[in-house]
Design an enzyme around this catalytic site. Structure first.
Site, PDB file in Angstrom:
ATOM      1  N   MET A  28      23.278 -21.724   8.542  1.00 34.93           N
ATOM      2  CA  MET A  28      22.274 -22.575   7.906  1.00 34.93           C
ATOM      3  C   MET A  28      22.173 -23.910   8.647  1.00 34.93           C
ATOM      4  SD  MET A  28      22.377 -21.643   3.899  1.00 34.93           S
ATOM      5  CE  MET A  28      23.809 -22.602   3.490  1.00 34.93           C
ATOM      6  N   HIS A  32      28.863 -27.277  13.498  1.00 35.86           N
ATOM      7  CA  HIS A  32      30.110 -27.963  13.847  1.00 35.86           C
ATOM      8  C   HIS A  32      30.967 -26.972  14.638  1.00 35.86           C
ATOM      9  CE1 HIS A  32      31.609 -25.567  10.536  1.00 35.86           C
ATOM     10  NE2 HIS A  32      30.781 -26.162   9.692  1.00 35.86           N
ATOM     11  N   GLY A  34      33.357 -25.155  13.816  1.00 37.09           N
ATOM     12  CA  GLY A  34      33.595 -23.869  13.126  1.00 37.09           C
ATOM     13  C   GLY A  34      32.532 -22.853  13.510  1.00 37.09           C
ATOM     14  N   HIS A  35      31.271 -23.277  13.451  1.00 37.22           N
ATOM     15  CA  HIS A  35      30.175 -22.379  13.855  1.00 37.22           C
ATOM     16  C   HIS A  35      30.326 -22.010  15.338  1.00 37.22           C
ATOM     17  CE1 HIS A  35      28.017 -24.733  10.554  1.00 37.22           C
ATOM     18  NE2 HIS A  35      27.878 -23.483  10.142  1.00 37.22           N
ATOM     19  N   GLN A  59      19.330 -18.280  -1.781  1.00 43.35           N
ATOM     20  CA  GLN A  59      20.754 -18.245  -2.115  1.00 43.35           C
ATOM     21  C   GLN A  59      21.245 -19.549  -2.755  1.00 43.35           C
ATOM     22  OE1 GLN A  59      21.783 -17.698   2.127  1.00 43.35           O
ATOM     23  NE2 GLN A  59      23.592 -18.905   1.658  1.00 43.35           N
ATOM     24  N   LYS A 148      36.095 -18.910   6.194  1.00 42.70           N
ATOM     25  CA  LYS A 148      35.835 -20.084   5.351  1.00 42.70           C
ATOM     26  C   LYS A 148      35.062 -19.661   4.086  1.00 42.70           C
ATOM     27  CE  LYS A 148      34.440 -24.401   4.320  1.00 42.70           C
ATOM     28  NZ  LYS A 148      33.297 -24.134   3.495  1.00 42.70           N
ATOM     29  N   ASP A 149      34.100 -18.747   4.275  1.00 40.59           N
ATOM     30  CA  ASP A 149      33.324 -18.209   3.150  1.00 40.59           C
ATOM     31  C   ASP A 149      33.802 -16.775   2.921  1.00 40.59           C
ATOM     32  OD1 ASP A 149      31.171 -20.422   2.807  1.00 40.59           O
ATOM     33  OD2 ASP A 149      31.304 -20.060   4.952  1.00 40.59           O
ATOM     34  N   SER A 184      32.944 -28.072   7.535  1.00 42.21           N
ATOM     35  CA  SER A 184      31.816 -27.627   6.723  1.00 42.21           C
ATOM     36  C   SER A 184      30.643 -28.550   6.975  1.00 42.21           C
ATOM     37  CB  SER A 184      32.195 -27.676   5.241  1.00 42.21           C
ATOM     38  OG  SER A 184      31.031 -27.578   4.441  1.00 42.21           O
ATOM     39  N   ARG A 186      28.744 -29.519   4.849  1.00 44.80           N
ATOM     40  CA  ARG A 186      28.676 -30.431   3.708  1.00 44.80           C
ATOM     41  C   ARG A 186      29.578 -31.655   3.893  1.00 44.80           C
ATOM     42  NH1 ARG A 186      26.819 -27.369  -1.101  1.00 44.80           N
ATOM     43  NH2 ARG A 186      26.293 -25.310  -0.336  1.00 44.80           N
TER      44      ARG A 186
HETATM   45  P1  AMP Z   1      26.918 -21.716   7.114  1.00 42.30           P
HETATM   46  O1  AMP Z   1      26.051 -22.407   8.106  1.00 42.30           O
HETATM   47  O2  AMP Z   1      27.744 -22.659   6.307  1.00 42.30           O
HETATM   48  O3  AMP Z   1      26.154 -20.715   6.299  1.00 42.30           O
HETATM   49  O4  AMP Z   1      27.972 -20.887   7.953  1.00 42.30           O
HETATM   50  C1  AMP Z   1      27.577 -19.949   8.931  1.00 42.30           C
HETATM   51  C2  AMP Z   1      28.773 -19.150   9.342  1.00 42.30           C
HETATM   52  O5  AMP Z   1      29.766 -20.010   9.887  1.00 42.30           O
HETATM   53  C3  AMP Z   1      29.424 -18.414   8.162  1.00 42.30           C
HETATM   54  O6  AMP Z   1      29.867 -17.129   8.590  1.00 42.30           O
HETATM   55  C4  AMP Z   1      30.576 -19.316   7.823  1.00 42.30           C
HETATM   56  O7  AMP Z   1      31.637 -18.654   7.178  1.00 42.30           O
HETATM   57  C5  AMP Z   1      30.991 -19.796   9.206  1.00 42.30           C
HETATM   58  N1  AMP Z   1      31.736 -21.048   9.093  1.00 42.30           N
HETATM   59  C6  AMP Z   1      31.381 -22.166   8.426  1.00 42.30           C
HETATM   60  N2  AMP Z   1      32.362 -23.091   8.507  1.00 42.30           N
HETATM   61  C7  AMP Z   1      33.361 -22.516   9.212  1.00 42.30           C
HETATM   62  C8  AMP Z   1      34.668 -22.942   9.621  1.00 42.30           C
HETATM   63  N3  AMP Z   1      35.145 -24.144   9.296  1.00 42.30           N
HETATM   64  N4  AMP Z   1      35.425 -22.082  10.343  1.00 42.30           N
HETATM   65  C9  AMP Z   1      34.970 -20.850  10.673  1.00 42.30           C
HETATM   66  N5  AMP Z   1      33.761 -20.389  10.311  1.00 42.30           N
HETATM   67  C10 AMP Z   1      32.965 -21.205   9.590  1.00 42.30           C
END
Ligand code: AMP
Length: 277
Positions: A28, A32, A34-35, A59, A148-149, A184, A186
């Protein structure tokens, strides 16, 4: 990196890649490290890496949360380019993403009745529909999801992916800041004081696993008391569940996982860790 803002243009490009393996990282945005760790793994394991950035309205069970979700597509594109991502799909019009698609009601076999599913009604059905739709558009060989999720990952693996023959879901470990806070999108909404408060979340989670508890009730009582000591941190839930069924655990063992959601500065943060000794 090639950037597409419409589904038709993306699909036309993907069709030209015949025979190549496609790695897909749905996000989304507000990217960062993590992504980027998911992108890096996809780059290692597949020929062409596609990242999507789509703040999916279906969602969000809370309109304010949807409105406040950070949107930083230009910065995100620069980060993806620097990482070596091949394709960015950043649709501008949600109606166009869902054009020709009929929303489904998924049977989650209990995976949605706990934790995030319990506190965010409708969230997982919205998530499962967008992931289904995106898989249908991108037709990936491998798709990368963060632990993370964790509940999302479990639902994608068990409920969505089986509809797509030949697709492998790759779970990816949670990337953390130096003080342990799970990265995150957020987090950037936290004040500096809130950011310092949020660091207590991983401290208490990891601390709980080191107390030698044998039952979930002991661990829960300890953690809830620790959270209550922290000003500015409001725990929504603390659960210990089986890592596969996601149902509450009584006894702690190598299948147990801790899940929490907490508010800091009105920002809802989630985290989870394995209960390992
Ligand atoms: P999001 O943009 O928050 O929907 O996350 C997109 C993808 O990145 C999802 O598969 C999340 O689980 C993963 N993600 C988000 N934050 C992290 C993190 N800190 N470490 C690893 N994967 C992450």
């Amino acid at each position: 990196m090639k950037t597409f803002t419409t589904t038709a243009a993306l699909q036309q490009y993907l069709q030209s890649l015949q025979g190549k393996t496609i790695g897909f990282v749905p996000t989304m945005g507000a990217l960062h490290q993590g992504h980027l760790s998911l992108i890096a793994l996809s780059l290692q394991q597949t020929d062409v890496t596609v990242c999507s950035i789509f703040v999916n309205p279906t969602q969000f069970n809370n309109a304010t949360d949807f409105d406040k979700y950070p949107r930083t597509v230009a910065e995100d594109a620069a980060m993806l380019e620097a990482e070596g991502c091949h394709v960015l799909y950043a649709p501008e019009n949600p109606a166009e993403v869902y054009d020709g698609y009929t929303m489904q009601t998924f049977a989650f076999n209990g995976l949605d009745s706990v934790m995030e599913g319990k506190f965010r009604p409708g969230h997982f059905n919205g998530m499962a529909n967008v992931v289904y739709r995106l898989f249908d558009i991108v037709k990936p060989t491998k798709a990368y999801f963060g632990e993370k999720d964790y509940q999302q990952l479990a639902i994608v693996q068990a409920i969505v992916a089986p509809h797509f023959a030949g697709l492998t879901i790759v779970p990816c470990p949670t990337t953390r800041e130096n003080d342990g806070l799970a990265m995150s999108s957020r987090n950037r909404r936290l004040s500096s004081e809130g950011r310092a408060t949020a660091a207590h979340i991983p401290q208490i989670l990891f601390g709980t696993t080191k107390q030698g508890f044998t039952t979930a009730a002991q661990a829960k009582a300890y953690a809830e008391a620790e959270f209550a000591k922290i000003q500015g941190l409001m725990l929504e839930y603390f659960e210990i569940a089986d890592k596969n069924s996601l149902q509450p655990a009584d006894t702690l063992n190598s299948h147990s996982r801790i899940f929490i959601a907490a508010f800091v500065d009105d920002v809802r943060l989630i985290d989870n860790i394995a209960f390992s000794w």
